[in-house]
Design an enzyme around this catalytic site. Sequence first.
Site, PDB file in Angstrom:
ATOM      1  N   ALA A  27     -40.784  18.890  62.797  1.00 37.38           N
ATOM      2  CA  ALA A  27     -39.601  18.206  63.609  1.00 37.38           C
ATOM      3  C   ALA A  27     -39.758  18.954  64.977  1.00 37.38           C
ATOM      4  O   ALA A  27     -38.890  18.416  65.768  1.00 37.38           O
ATOM      5  CB  ALA A  27     -38.489  18.151  62.967  1.00 37.38           C
ATOM      6  N   ARG A  64     -58.813  27.977  76.333  1.00 32.23           N
ATOM      7  CA  ARG A  64     -58.181  28.333  77.878  1.00 32.23           C
ATOM      8  C   ARG A  64     -59.524  29.095  78.436  1.00 32.23           C
ATOM      9  O   ARG A  64     -59.432  28.841  79.738  1.00 32.23           O
ATOM     10  CB  ARG A  64     -57.102  29.283  77.457  1.00 32.23           C
ATOM     11  CG  ARG A  64     -55.892  28.586  77.113  1.00 32.23           C
ATOM     12  CD  ARG A  64     -54.795  29.384  76.718  1.00 32.23           C
ATOM     13  NE  ARG A  64     -53.457  28.771  76.674  1.00 32.23           N
ATOM     14  CZ  ARG A  64     -52.378  29.227  75.917  1.00 32.23           C
ATOM     15  NH1 ARG A  64     -52.461  30.738  75.198  1.00 32.23           N
ATOM     16  NH2 ARG A  64     -51.403  28.533  75.833  1.00 32.23           N
ATOM     17  N   VAL A  79     -50.209  28.848  62.767  1.00 32.41           N
ATOM     18  CA  VAL A  79     -50.059  28.709  64.165  1.00 32.41           C
ATOM     19  C   VAL A  79     -48.767  29.525  64.480  1.00 32.41           C
ATOM     20  O   VAL A  79     -48.801  30.050  65.476  1.00 32.41           O
ATOM     21  CB  VAL A  79     -49.904  27.008  64.795  1.00 32.41           C
ATOM     22  CG1 VAL A  79     -49.323  26.821  65.880  1.00 32.41           C
ATOM     23  CG2 VAL A  79     -51.153  26.413  64.157  1.00 32.41           C
ATOM     24  N   GLY A  95     -42.654  22.893  60.326  1.00 31.17           N
ATOM     25  CA  GLY A  95     -42.071  22.746  61.577  1.00 31.17           C
ATOM     26  C   GLY A  95     -42.548  21.378  62.212  1.00 31.17           C
ATOM     27  O   GLY A  95     -42.642  21.014  63.397  1.00 31.17           O
ATOM     28  N   ARG A 148     -40.987  32.145  71.019  1.00 31.71           N
ATOM     29  CA  ARG A 148     -40.656  32.986  71.952  1.00 31.71           C
ATOM     30  C   ARG A 148     -40.126  32.202  73.135  1.00 31.71           C
ATOM     31  O   ARG A 148     -40.620  31.241  73.773  1.00 31.71           O
ATOM     32  CB  ARG A 148     -41.809  34.049  72.325  1.00 31.71           C
ATOM     33  CG  ARG A 148     -42.723  33.534  73.085  1.00 31.71           C
ATOM     34  CD  ARG A 148     -43.666  34.879  73.755  1.00 31.71           C
ATOM     35  NE  ARG A 148     -45.084  34.362  74.197  1.00 31.71           N
ATOM     36  CZ  ARG A 148     -45.711  35.125  75.231  1.00 31.71           C
ATOM     37  NH1 ARG A 148     -45.296  36.350  75.776  1.00 31.71           N
ATOM     38  NH2 ARG A 148     -46.811  34.567  75.541  1.00 31.71           N
ATOM     39  N   ASN A 171     -39.960  35.713  61.756  1.00 33.40           N
ATOM     40  CA  ASN A 171     -40.973  34.762  61.118  1.00 33.40           C
ATOM     41  C   ASN A 171     -41.856  35.236  60.325  1.00 33.40           C
ATOM     42  O   ASN A 171     -42.317  34.511  59.264  1.00 33.40           O
ATOM     43  CB  ASN A 171     -41.970  34.427  62.444  1.00 33.40           C
ATOM     44  CG  ASN A 171     -41.345  33.397  63.243  1.00 33.40           C
ATOM     45  OD1 ASN A 171     -40.248  32.924  63.192  1.00 33.40           O
ATOM     46  ND2 ASN A 171     -41.832  33.326  64.423  1.00 33.40           N
ATOM     47  N   ASP A 191     -56.776  29.742  72.774  1.00 31.62           N
ATOM     48  CA  ASP A 191     -57.274  31.021  73.709  1.00 31.62           C
ATOM     49  C   ASP A 191     -58.735  30.760  74.155  1.00 31.62           C
ATOM     50  O   ASP A 191     -59.187  30.858  75.325  1.00 31.62           O
ATOM     51  CB  ASP A 191     -57.270  32.354  73.137  1.00 31.62           C
ATOM     52  CG  ASP A 191     -55.642  32.646  72.345  1.00 31.62           C
ATOM     53  OD1 ASP A 191     -54.806  32.299  73.367  1.00 31.62           O
ATOM     54  OD2 ASP A 191     -55.689  32.904  71.365  1.00 31.62           O
ATOM     55  N   HIS A 206     -53.843  37.285  68.690  1.00 31.98           N
ATOM     56  CA  HIS A 206     -53.335  36.259  69.828  1.00 31.98           C
ATOM     57  C   HIS A 206     -52.354  36.829  70.363  1.00 31.98           C
ATOM     58  O   HIS A 206     -50.978  36.548  70.094  1.00 31.98           O
ATOM     59  CB  HIS A 206     -53.023  34.993  68.859  1.00 31.98           C
ATOM     60  CG  HIS A 206     -52.464  33.960  69.647  1.00 31.98           C
ATOM     61  ND1 HIS A 206     -52.844  33.332  70.878  1.00 31.98           N
ATOM     62  CD2 HIS A 206     -51.035  33.397  69.496  1.00 31.98           C
ATOM     63  CE1 HIS A 206     -52.086  32.478  71.369  1.00 31.98           C
ATOM     64  NE2 HIS A 206     -51.085  32.510  70.888  1.00 31.98           N
ATOM     65  N   ILE A 256     -44.313  21.198  68.748  1.00 29.87           N
ATOM     66  CA  ILE A 256     -45.962  21.139  68.616  1.00 29.87           C
ATOM     67  C   ILE A 256     -46.034  19.675  67.335  1.00 29.87           C
ATOM     68  O   ILE A 256     -47.005  19.035  67.761  1.00 29.87           O
ATOM     69  CB  ILE A 256     -46.584  22.362  68.124  1.00 29.87           C
ATOM     70  CG1 ILE A 256     -46.420  23.457  68.995  1.00 29.87           C
ATOM     71  CG2 ILE A 256     -48.029  22.374  67.486  1.00 29.87           C
ATOM     72  CD1 ILE A 256     -46.716  24.775  68.715  1.00 29.87           C
TER      73      ILE A 256
HETATM   74  P1  NAD Z   1     -40.125  24.593  67.818  1.00 33.91           P
HETATM   75  O1  NAD Z   1     -38.760  25.477  67.878  1.00 33.91           O
HETATM   76  O2  NAD Z   1     -40.165  23.199  68.792  1.00 33.91           O
HETATM   77  O3  NAD Z   1     -40.288  23.892  66.443  1.00 33.91           O
HETATM   78  C1  NAD Z   1     -40.491  24.764  65.210  1.00 33.91           C
HETATM   79  C2  NAD Z   1     -39.994  24.010  64.099  1.00 33.91           C
HETATM   80  O4  NAD Z   1     -40.238  24.827  62.883  1.00 33.91           O
HETATM   81  C3  NAD Z   1     -38.451  23.472  64.215  1.00 33.91           C
HETATM   82  O5  NAD Z   1     -38.611  22.151  63.980  1.00 33.91           O
HETATM   83  C4  NAD Z   1     -38.020  24.455  63.103  1.00 33.91           C
HETATM   84  O6  NAD Z   1     -36.873  23.848  62.329  1.00 33.91           O
HETATM   85  C5  NAD Z   1     -38.950  24.590  62.175  1.00 33.91           C
HETATM   86  N1  NAD Z   1     -39.092  25.639  61.102  1.00 33.91           N
HETATM   87  C6  NAD Z   1     -38.568  26.939  61.416  1.00 33.91           C
HETATM   88  N2  NAD Z   1     -38.638  27.803  60.167  1.00 33.91           N
HETATM   89  C7  NAD Z   1     -39.256  26.881  59.261  1.00 33.91           C
HETATM   90  C8  NAD Z   1     -39.748  26.900  57.807  1.00 33.91           C
HETATM   91  N3  NAD Z   1     -39.524  28.030  57.134  1.00 33.91           N
HETATM   92  N4  NAD Z   1     -40.175  25.901  57.478  1.00 33.91           N
HETATM   93  C9  NAD Z   1     -40.689  24.954  58.000  1.00 33.91           C
HETATM   94  N5  NAD Z   1     -40.161  24.644  59.061  1.00 33.91           N
HETATM   95  C10 NAD Z   1     -39.772  25.584  59.866  1.00 33.91           C
HETATM   96  O7  NAD Z   1     -41.320  25.294  68.258  1.00 33.91           O
HETATM   97  P2  NAD Z   1     -42.910  24.841  68.617  1.00 33.91           P
HETATM   98  O8  NAD Z   1     -42.919  24.980  69.801  1.00 33.91           O
HETATM   99  O9  NAD Z   1     -43.343  23.671  67.886  1.00 33.91           O
HETATM  100  O10 NAD Z   1     -43.574  26.311  68.157  1.00 33.91           O
HETATM  101  C11 NAD Z   1     -43.795  26.729  66.616  1.00 33.91           C
HETATM  102  C12 NAD Z   1     -44.567  28.142  66.687  1.00 33.91           C
HETATM  103  O11 NAD Z   1     -45.942  27.766  67.051  1.00 33.91           O
HETATM  104  C13 NAD Z   1     -43.780  29.243  67.310  1.00 33.91           C
HETATM  105  O12 NAD Z   1     -44.084  30.246  66.440  1.00 33.91           O
HETATM  106  C14 NAD Z   1     -44.949  29.202  68.709  1.00 33.91           C
HETATM  107  O13 NAD Z   1     -44.658  30.691  69.349  1.00 33.91           O
HETATM  108  C15 NAD Z   1     -46.133  28.954  67.804  1.00 33.91           C
HETATM  109  N6  NAD Z   1     -47.341  28.797  68.617  1.00 33.91           N
HETATM  110  C16 NAD Z   1     -48.489  29.204  68.816  1.00 33.91           C
HETATM  111  C17 NAD Z   1     -49.567  29.053  69.306  1.00 33.91           C
HETATM  112  C18 NAD Z   1     -50.904  29.731  69.080  1.00 33.91           C
HETATM  113  O14 NAD Z   1     -52.003  29.759  69.852  1.00 33.91           O
HETATM  114  N7  NAD Z   1     -51.171  30.421  67.822  1.00 33.91           N
HETATM  115  C19 NAD Z   1     -49.328  28.184  70.464  1.00 33.91           C
HETATM  116  C20 NAD Z   1     -48.159  27.654  70.670  1.00 33.91           C
HETATM  117  C21 NAD Z   1     -47.064  27.934  69.896  1.00 33.91           C
HETATM  118  C1  LMR Z   2     -49.320  30.280  73.389  1.00 40.62           C
HETATM  119  O1  LMR Z   2     -50.297  31.281  73.602  1.00 40.62           O
HETATM  120  O2  LMR Z   2     -49.091  29.636  74.445  1.00 40.62           O
HETATM  121  C2  LMR Z   2     -48.314  30.490  72.312  1.00 40.62           C
HETATM  122  O3  LMR Z   2     -48.779  31.377  71.547  1.00 40.62           O
HETATM  123  C3  LMR Z   2     -47.066  30.599  72.822  1.00 40.62           C
HETATM  124  C4  LMR Z   2     -46.689  31.863  73.295  1.00 40.62           C
HETATM  125  O4  LMR Z   2     -45.352  32.150  72.853  1.00 40.62           O
HETATM  126  O5  LMR Z   2     -47.470  32.220  74.048  1.00 40.62           O
END
Ligand code: NAD
Ligand code: LMR
Length: 329
Positions: free
Chosen positions: A18, A167, A134, A16, A97, A110, A164, A192, A21
């Site tokens: 590009a 936070r 993540v 991910g 989301r 996912n 978390d 999470h 995050i």
């Molecule tokens: P985003 O849409 O900005 O970026 C996601 C990137 O992943 C995109 O560039 C997309 O092309 C790429 N992607 C999708 N499928 C892929 C694959 N199979 N292989 C490689 N790349 C792929 O999203 P984001 O804001 O960067 O968030 C990414 C993920 O992180 C989301 O699922 C979000 O919910 C999660 N997240 C988790 C936490 C946590 O605390 N665990 C916190 C924040 C976000």
């Molecule tokens: C977060 O906790 O910020 C991430 O898991 C993104 C989300 O969907 O809440």
Amino acid sequence: HFGQSLKPPVRVAITGAAGQIGYSLIFRVASGEMLGPNQPVILHLIDLPFAMTALNGVAMEIQDCAFPLVQGIVATDNQTVGFKDVNYALLVGAKPRGPGMERGDLLKDNGKIFTETGKYVNDHASRDIKVVVVGNPCNTNCLILANQIKDIPKENFTAMTRLDHNRAQHQLADKLGVHSSDIRKIAIFGNHSPTMVPYIDQMTAKNHKATVDQQWVTQTFIPTVQQRGAEIIKARKLSSAASAGNAAMNHITTWVNGTPEGDYTSMAIPSDGSYGVPKGLIFSFPVTVKNGKYSIVQGLPISPFYQGLLDKTIKELVDERNAVDHLLK
Ligand code: NAD
Ligand code: LMR
């Protein structure tokens, strides 16, 4: 200090790359903030084919930082190349989301991603790889991923609840009028998701036992931590990115360097049955880390109040596991 006693380079994969995050995370990893000033890195930046033009832009920007520790950049949509000999993987690539969605709503889309990634990691990554998932729903995505792994230890596959944890630390510090780094011995148990359990019964502030009133805990503190992700989405119209990238780095740094004496952190890891959590679920526990190995903190007193919350988050993760049963064969 740069250039002195540099270690051999390690390969760090970020999927991910590009995405949003990725954009906040990659440059900090490249600067040495995650693995230290003596650890050169080869960055493996992985994204989907449609994102390659943008990813090449990110790669050009890394070049333009002239980072002393970056010894190579692999920017690719080919996971064979992407995971080749990788030592650390931060698996961010997945759909985030939007407003009104729960993280569990992402499971179907996912989940498939993590089955595929698991196969490539199994076939191509270094056998000592440390993985943090993540992409949401991160606990169950990690379960799906680890299911594809044949000969890498299961404990090398973890999911992120450090955001978390961080936070919670801030909320408690704010309430007690201390700095967040003064807050110790707290942890996130479970998923999470809004069922996560921020546990503070052993909390210390400035090394003294600290308590806060129970009404604030139940009515303000716990819901605030559980709903913080949604709150950020409401405010930014995008999910948290810089704080998520920061927590992913913290997760790996702690896994490598260890927890400070007298403190623990939170990592979602394969359950060994501790605290009555079914074996194998990817569940967040309080852990201490030493020499690159984490151990669950045992014997924390669990009040009936906390047991009720634990039961809910356990049930949610069992339900998620049942929902992806077809991906776990
Ligand atoms: P985003 O849409 O900005 O970026 C996601 C990137 O992943 C995109 O560039 C997309 O092309 C790429 N992607 C999708 N499928 C892929 C694959 N199979 N292989 C490689 N790349 C792929 O999203 P984001 O804001 O960067 O968030 C990414 C993920 O992180 C989301 O699922 C979000 O919910 C999660 N997240 C988790 C936490 C946590 O605390 N665990 C916190 C924040 C976000
Ligand atoms: C977060 O906790 O910020 C991430 O898991 C993104 C989300 O969907 O809440």
